[in-house]
Each structure stands twice: as structure tokens, then as C-alpha cells.
Design a protein around this motif. Structure first.
Motif, PDB file in Angstrom:
ATOM      1  N   ASP A   1       0.718  -1.062   0.085  1.00 62.97           N
ATOM      2  CA  ASP A   1       0.019   0.014   0.024  1.00 62.97           C
ATOM      3  C   ASP A   1       0.818   1.272  -0.025  1.00 62.97           C
ATOM      4  OD1 ASP A   1      -2.239  -1.418  -0.070  1.00 62.97           O
ATOM      5  OD2 ASP A   1      -2.593  -1.674   2.059  1.00 62.97           O
TER       6      ASP A   1
ATOM      7  N   THR B   1      -8.004   5.295  -6.492  1.00 61.32           N
ATOM      8  CA  THR B   1      -9.618   5.151  -6.895  1.00 61.32           C
ATOM      9  C   THR B   1     -10.381   5.499  -5.689  1.00 61.32           C
ATOM     10  OG1 THR B   1      -9.118   2.886  -6.464  1.00 61.32           O
ATOM     11  CG2 THR B   1      -9.198   3.706  -8.833  1.00 61.32           C
ATOM     12  N   THR B   2      -9.671   5.230  -4.447  1.00 61.38           N
ATOM     13  CA  THR B   2     -10.504   5.289  -3.228  1.00 61.38           C
ATOM     14  C   THR B   2     -10.028   6.470  -2.485  1.00 61.38           C
ATOM     15  OG1 THR B   2      -9.235   3.884  -1.780  1.00 61.38           O
ATOM     16  CG2 THR B   2     -10.817   2.852  -3.109  1.00 61.38           C
ATOM     17  N   GLU B   3     -10.585   6.631  -1.173  1.00 62.49           N
ATOM     18  CA  GLU B   3     -10.358   8.013  -0.469  1.00 62.49           C
ATOM     19  C   GLU B   3      -9.084   7.393   0.278  1.00 62.49           C
ATOM     20  OE1 GLU B   3     -12.343  10.821   2.805  1.00 62.49           O
ATOM     21  OE2 GLU B   3     -13.611  10.085   1.015  1.00 62.49           O
ATOM     22  N   ALA B   4      -8.941   6.196   0.644  1.00 66.96           N
ATOM     23  CA  ALA B   4      -7.902   5.853   1.428  1.00 66.96           C
ATOM     24  C   ALA B   4      -6.653   5.797   0.844  1.00 66.96           C
ATOM     25  CB  ALA B   4      -8.104   4.325   1.896  1.00 66.96           C
ATOM     26  N   GLU B   5      -6.596   5.496  -0.715  1.00 62.72           N
ATOM     27  CA  GLU B   5      -5.646   5.363  -1.519  1.00 62.72           C
ATOM     28  C   GLU B   5      -5.014   6.784  -1.595  1.00 62.72           C
ATOM     29  OE1 GLU B   5      -6.918   3.388  -4.989  1.00 62.72           O
ATOM     30  OE2 GLU B   5      -6.462   1.451  -4.152  1.00 62.72           O
TER      31      GLU B   5
ATOM     32  N   GLU C   1      -5.683   9.432   0.737  1.00 66.47           N
ATOM     33  CA  GLU C   1      -4.922   9.886   1.669  1.00 66.47           C
ATOM     34  C   GLU C   1      -3.537   9.243   1.769  1.00 66.47           C
ATOM     35  OE1 GLU C   1      -5.840  10.219   6.514  1.00 66.47           O
ATOM     36  OE2 GLU C   1      -7.405   9.556   4.966  1.00 66.47           O
TER      37      GLU C   1
ATOM     38  N   ARG D   1      -6.584  14.391  -5.682  1.00 63.60           N
ATOM     39  CA  ARG D   1      -7.447  13.263  -6.058  1.00 63.60           C
ATOM     40  C   ARG D   1      -8.273  13.404  -4.655  1.00 63.60           C
ATOM     41  NH1 ARG D   1     -10.936  11.111  -8.872  1.00 63.60           N
ATOM     42  NH2 ARG D   1     -11.241   8.976  -8.424  1.00 63.60           N
TER      43      ARG D   1
ATOM     44  N   LEU E   1     -12.390  13.832  -4.401  1.00 65.21           N
ATOM     45  CA  LEU E   1     -13.220  12.598  -3.832  1.00 65.21           C
ATOM     46  C   LEU E   1     -14.083  13.200  -2.494  1.00 65.21           C
ATOM     47  CD1 LEU E   1     -10.848   9.572  -3.971  1.00 65.21           C
ATOM     48  CD2 LEU E   1     -12.852   9.914  -5.022  1.00 65.21           C
ATOM     49  N   GLN E   2     -13.608  14.219  -1.898  1.00 58.93           N
ATOM     50  CA  GLN E   2     -14.343  14.597  -0.574  1.00 58.93           C
ATOM     51  C   GLN E   2     -15.220  15.195  -1.188  1.00 58.93           C
ATOM     52  OE1 GLN E   2     -11.115  16.252   1.761  1.00 58.93           O
ATOM     53  NE2 GLN E   2     -10.908  14.130   2.912  1.00 58.93           N
TER      54      GLN E   2
ATOM     55  N   SER F   1     -18.005  13.228  -2.688  1.00 49.91           N
ATOM     56  CA  SER F   1     -18.943  12.568  -1.571  1.00 49.91           C
ATOM     57  C   SER F   1     -20.017  13.578  -0.802  1.00 49.91           C
ATOM     58  CB  SER F   1     -17.964  11.706  -0.473  1.00 49.91           C
ATOM     59  OG  SER F   1     -17.124  12.902  -0.098  1.00 49.91           O
TER      60      SER F   1
END
Length: 172
Positions: free
Chosen positions: A3, A15-19, A21, A162, A166-167, A170
């Protein structure tokens, strides 16, 4: 571990908010690397007093009354380098907690300036024969570390952008 490798890669898809961050926090990692390098540089200088004495002797050879000024300049430089390393650590913590574009762009500019300065160091030393030359291995190591920081800052800026998108999506 994969990761983090993905987060530090400025070309990996986010693609995701965790990625996002994780990628955004890579700019803080670049700042931490800079703080560590600063502390190591100060420690290296303090543990190798021969280099300090050579710089003072070189200044004394160039100007008979310059040894006192050279000694004072070295002390000021060491304190400043230590203070800037501490500041960089604090800004890295701030960037880790709340990744923002301003600090990432500021450090990106500073890293680019550092790369240009390190690359120009051998040229400057050859133009001024009275100053001690930086060994080429130190120049190469500095440039390599700065390039790693540059890559991490680019990945961080990409992640910050990104994450913002994304935020915003959402929130709608």
C-alpha cells in the motif's frame, strides 16, 4: 507495505479515499526525509571537526582577520540548520495530519532549488579556489535524496488533488 509503495508511486491509479490519503501523506514523508537528512548533516559536521577547522583555515588564508568571522558563521550555520530541520519535522507532522497543497508546493519548490544548488556545487567550488570543495559522493547522495523527495512530493500533490475531488464528490 505494498500500500505504501502504491501510495509513493506518482503514476499509480488512485480510486478510493484511503488510497488518496496515503498518496497525499507521501508529501509528509518527503518532509520527514528532509528533516532526517538535516539532522544527519549537523551531526556529521559536529563529529568531523577537521572539516570545520579546514574551512576556518581556508578563510584565514584568504583574509588574515577572517577566522573569527568564519567561526561565528559556522556556528550560526549549524544552529540554523538544526532549527530548519526541526521546522521541517514540525511541518511534516502538520502535513501528515492534514495534507494540504500549500506546504507540498512550497517544499516542491525548495527541493527543485536544492537539486539545482547541489548540481551547481562542483561548478561553484571550481570557480572559487579558496573554499573547500564538497566531495562528489556527497553531491551525488544529496541529489539522489532530493530526487526521492521530489518523487514523493509529486505523488503527494497528486494524492491531495484526488483526495479533494473525492471529498467534494462525496459531499454532494
Amino acid at each position: 507495505m505494498t500500500d505504501w509503495i502504491k501510495a509513493f508511486n506518482p503514476t499509480s491509479p488512485i480510486t478510493t479515499e484511503a488510497e488518496a490519503e496515503g498518496a497525499a501523506r507521501s508529501s509528509a514523508v518527503a518532509m520527514f526525509i528532509g528533516a532526517v537528512v538535516g539532522v544527519v548533516s549537523v551531526a556529521w559536521t559536529l563529529t568531523n571537526p577537521g572539516e570545520i577547522q579546514a574551512a576556518v583555515a581556508s578563510a584565514e588564508a584568504a583574509n588574515a582577520g577572517a577566522s573569527g568571522a568564519a567561526s561565528a558563521a559556522i556556528q550560526v550555520g549549524l544552529w540554523m540548520a538544526g532549527g530548519l530541520s526541526l521546522l521541517q519535522l514540525v511541518l511534516g507532522i502538520v502535513q501528515w495530519r492534514n495534507p494540504g497543497k500549500v506546504l507540498a508546493i512550497l517544499f516542491l519548490v525548495l527541493v527543485i532549488f536544492g537539486i539545482v544548488s547541489a548540481a551547481a556545487a562542483p561548478l561553484m567550488a571550481s570557480a572559487m579556489p579558496n573554499i573547500p570543495a564538497t566531495p562528489i559522493w556527497q553531491v551525488a547522495l544529496s541529489i539522489a535524496i532530493l530526487v526521492v523527495q521530489l518523487i514523493l512530493l509529486i505523488a503527494g500533490l497528486r494524492g491531495i488533488g484526488r483526495l479533494d475531488r473525492l471529498q467534494m464528490e462525496s459531499a454532494r
